[in-house]
Scaffold this motif. Structure first.
Motif, PDB file in Angstrom:
ATOM      1  N   ILE A 132      -3.401   1.018  13.453  1.00  0.00           N
ATOM      2  CA  ILE A 132      -3.398   0.708  12.026  1.00  0.00           C
ATOM      3  C   ILE A 132      -2.637   1.820  11.322  1.00  0.00           C
ATOM      4  O   ILE A 132      -2.771   3.004  11.671  1.00  0.00           O
ATOM      5  N   PHE A 133      -1.836   1.457  10.334  1.00  0.00           N
ATOM      6  CA  PHE A 133      -1.072   2.431   9.558  1.00  0.00           C
ATOM      7  C   PHE A 133      -1.439   2.279   8.087  1.00  0.00           C
ATOM      8  O   PHE A 133      -1.520   1.159   7.572  1.00  0.00           O
ATOM      9  N   ALA A 134      -1.689   3.398   7.405  1.00  0.00           N
ATOM     10  CA  ALA A 134      -2.033   3.371   5.978  1.00  0.00           C
ATOM     11  C   ALA A 134      -1.113   4.312   5.213  1.00  0.00           C
ATOM     12  O   ALA A 134      -0.862   5.440   5.646  1.00  0.00           O
ATOM     13  N   ALA A 135      -0.633   3.847   4.068  1.00  0.00           N
ATOM     14  CA  ALA A 135       0.282   4.651   3.263  1.00  0.00           C
ATOM     15  C   ALA A 135       0.379   4.052   1.868  1.00  0.00           C
ATOM     16  O   ALA A 135      -0.069   2.930   1.612  1.00  0.00           O
ATOM     17  N   ALA A 136       0.989   4.801   0.967  1.00  0.00           N
ATOM     18  CA  ALA A 136       1.352   4.283  -0.347  1.00  0.00           C
ATOM     19  C   ALA A 136       2.654   3.497  -0.218  1.00  0.00           C
ATOM     20  O   ALA A 136       3.430   3.712   0.720  1.00  0.00           O
ATOM     21  N   PRO A 137       2.915   2.559  -1.140  1.00  0.00           N
ATOM     22  CA  PRO A 137       4.136   1.755  -1.041  1.00  0.00           C
ATOM     23  C   PRO A 137       5.414   2.564  -0.922  1.00  0.00           C
ATOM     24  O   PRO A 137       6.335   2.167  -0.197  1.00  0.00           O
ATOM     25  N   GLY A 138       5.477   3.708  -1.614  1.00  0.00           N
ATOM     26  CA  GLY A 138       6.687   4.514  -1.552  1.00  0.00           C
ATOM     27  C   GLY A 138       7.002   5.009  -0.157  1.00  0.00           C
ATOM     28  O   GLY A 138       8.177   5.153   0.211  1.00  0.00           O
ATOM     29  N   VAL A 139       5.982   5.267   0.646  1.00  0.00           N
ATOM     30  CA  VAL A 139       6.200   5.724   2.018  1.00  0.00           C
ATOM     31  C   VAL A 139       6.769   4.591   2.863  1.00  0.00           C
ATOM     32  O   VAL A 139       7.699   4.789   3.656  1.00  0.00           O
ATOM     33  N   TYR A 140       6.222   3.391   2.705  1.00  0.00           N
ATOM     34  CA  TYR A 140       6.787   2.233   3.411  1.00  0.00           C
ATOM     35  C   TYR A 140       8.271   2.080   3.070  1.00  0.00           C
ATOM     36  O   TYR A 140       9.104   1.836   3.944  1.00  0.00           O
ATOM     37  N   ARG A 141       8.567   2.223   1.781  1.00  0.00           N
ATOM     38  CA  ARG A 141       9.948   2.052   1.331  1.00  0.00           C
ATOM     39  C   ARG A 141      10.869   3.081   1.986  1.00  0.00           C
ATOM     40  O   ARG A 141      11.965   2.748   2.462  1.00  0.00           O
TER      41      ARG A 141
END
Length: 509
Positions: free
Chosen positions: A254-263
């Protein structure tokens, strides 16, 4: 049909209770299992459940030996190190009240917090801002680490309603507010296990945030530990471009992050080979549909979004077994009581936009704002805690986020009050008036812009001034001089008009 979700109250929190004891209960049954790995491209630092629990309880003993008493407050001024969660849980284990704060805060911001909470101890990392004259002892990281070697403290058990910790959030008044949470707050997070995470004790969850972010503390550390899972946290200096390597090398499920990190990850890696990854989690700000789709294309996995706030963590979410329909953020988690309210404080009809609200029966809801009883009461309409988010609810209870019903901004997952930013800018000689606004600068990317009247100042001087008085995430990235600022009939700044005008002139497409 009304916009009201209620499927019964969750199981009550046990009593007596201690948040830290609950989080680390698995250390009794699986002491040798990996609880934490601090991961880097060169390897990992590993902490077993037994080692982690011993460090937490030893720290609790050490804090009490320093003369602290249950109920005393400990201010955390720590960076992205393991000392942060160990001290947080160690303080709670011993009945103390930790107050975690962002390492980005400036000395004036920290001085204000110190005056408000009255800490009996400050734990400080190297190079992290402190008040000029701390009113209590300051413990550096070396001294803090030495506390771990003490004999384990007894768990300070008690009423689950008692104060456990304090976190800071921006208030609509322009002042950061101290949000008081009870020990029961961790019990309420059980509703996220199936309602958002889809996580079990066999999982390995990599959270991209730093230790000292409350999103990381809850989703990346305490919840996995409660379940007996393994938490993976990138070490200091790891970049978003390196995260795919860590996800694969350390078998993250499982990976968790804020949207900016995904971007940022997708910008460097449009295609990702992550065979062990089941899904991603996103919170902190609205996840753009373009980012969601790009992640699906890159990995073949879904990203499940959650909505929440400092006062109640996350209570609306999508989940592996209950994905959100297109455009929606998710569903109320099982056990929550959620409503969409109209101007009369009553639930609106399904499909009608209104203000998202959480019932005061929710075990995850805060105790109140420290020293701000009037502001606490102002956030309630009868039983309902009003979030300030405008949403709509569908017949199947899916909730679509429509935006803020005030002017709060979001910077990298942090809520920022425009008034706080404007107060700092207005202190600069030559500035008559200012307005801080979140503006879109390109597809799926926003920054804080500051519009001001008075003298046309050097942008470098403006940037230097805000850097000395505001944490980096609160600092405007754009300064725009105007002859005047738009206002309504009552003289209130029309920040939305500024945003619309700026974006019309600077097409973000």
């Amino acid at each position: 049909m009304l916009s009201l979700f209620d499927n019964g109250a969750p199981a009550p929190c046990p009593a007596p209770f201690n948040l830290a004891a609950y989080v680390l209960a698995e250390a009794e049954t699986v002491p040798d299992r990996n609880a934490l790995q601090i991961v880097r491209p060169t390897g990992a630092e590993r902490w077993s459940y037994g080692k982690l629990a011993a460090a937490v309880r030893g720290t609790g003993t050490g804090l009490l030996a320093l003369g602290l008493s249950p109920g005393d407050r400990v201010l955390l001024r720590l960076g992205n190190t393991v000392e942060f969660p160990i001290l947080f849980l160690g303080a709670i284990a011993a009945g103390l009240v930790p107050v975690p704060t962002s390492s980005q805060l400036t000395a004036p911001e920290v001085a204000k917090i110190v005056a408000e909470i009255g800490p009996k101890l400050i734990a400080a990392g190297a190079g992290i801002a402190l008040p000029d004259s701390p009113p209590c002892p300051v413990l550096d990281e070396a001294a803090l680490a030495a506390l771990r070697d003490n004999a384990p403290c007894d768990w300070q058990m008690g009423d689950p309603e008692r104060l456990a910790y304090i976190i800071y959030t921006s208030g609509t008044s322009g002042n950061s507010r101290a949000v008081m949470h009870a020990h029961r707050a961790i019990w309420a997070r059980r509703m996220m296990w199936d309602g958002w995470y889809g996580m079990t004790g066999a999982d390995r969850i990599l959270h991209a945030g730093a230790f000292n972010w409350t999103y990381t503390l809850g989703t990346g550390l305490m919840d996995p530990w409660t379940l007996g899972a393994t938490a993976l946290i990138p070490g200091a200096g790891v970049t978003p471009a390196q995260l795919p390597l860590l996800l694969k090398r350390f078998d993250a499920t499982i990976f968790a992050a804020a949207p900016g990190v995904y971007r940022q990850m997708l910008r460097e890696h449009p295609k990702l080979d992550l065979p062990k990854l089941r899904h991603g989690l996103s919170a902190g700000e609205k996840l753009p549909d373009t980012v969601r789709h790009a992640w699906q294309q890159a990995t073949g996995t879904e990203v499940h979004e959650a909505l929440g706030m400092s006062e109640c963590s996350t209570f609306l979410s999508a989940a592996p077994g209950h994905p959100a329909p297109p455009g929606a953020s998710g569903y109320p988690q099982q056990g929550r009581r959620i409503a969409v309210l109209g101007p009369d404080s009553a639930p609106v009809e399904i499909g009608t936009p209104g203000t998202l609200a959480v019932s005061d029966r929710d075990p995850g809801l805060f105790l109140g704002y420290l020293g701000a009883e009037d502001e606490t009461r102002a956030r309630f309409r009868g039983e309902w805690f009003v979030t300030g988010d405008t949403v709509s609810m569908a017949e199947d209870y899916a909730v679509t986020y429509l935006g803020r019903d005030d002017d709060m901004m979001n910077a990298g997952g942090y809520r920022v009050s425009p008034i706080e930013v404007e107060t700092v800018v207005n202190r600069l000689d030559g500035v008559h008036e200012s307005a801080a606004v979140e503006v879109t600068v390109k597809a799926d990317a926003t920054v804080i812009a500051c519009f001001y009247t008075g003298e046309a100042l050097d942008p470098a001087a403006l940037s230097t001034h805000v850097a000395e008085n505001l944490a980096r995430y609160k600092q405007p990235r754009i300064f725009v001089h105007r002859d005047s600022l738009p206002k309504g009939a009552n003289g209130k700044l029309l920040r939305r008009a500024l945003r619309q005008d700026y974006e019309a002139q600077n097409d973000p497409a």
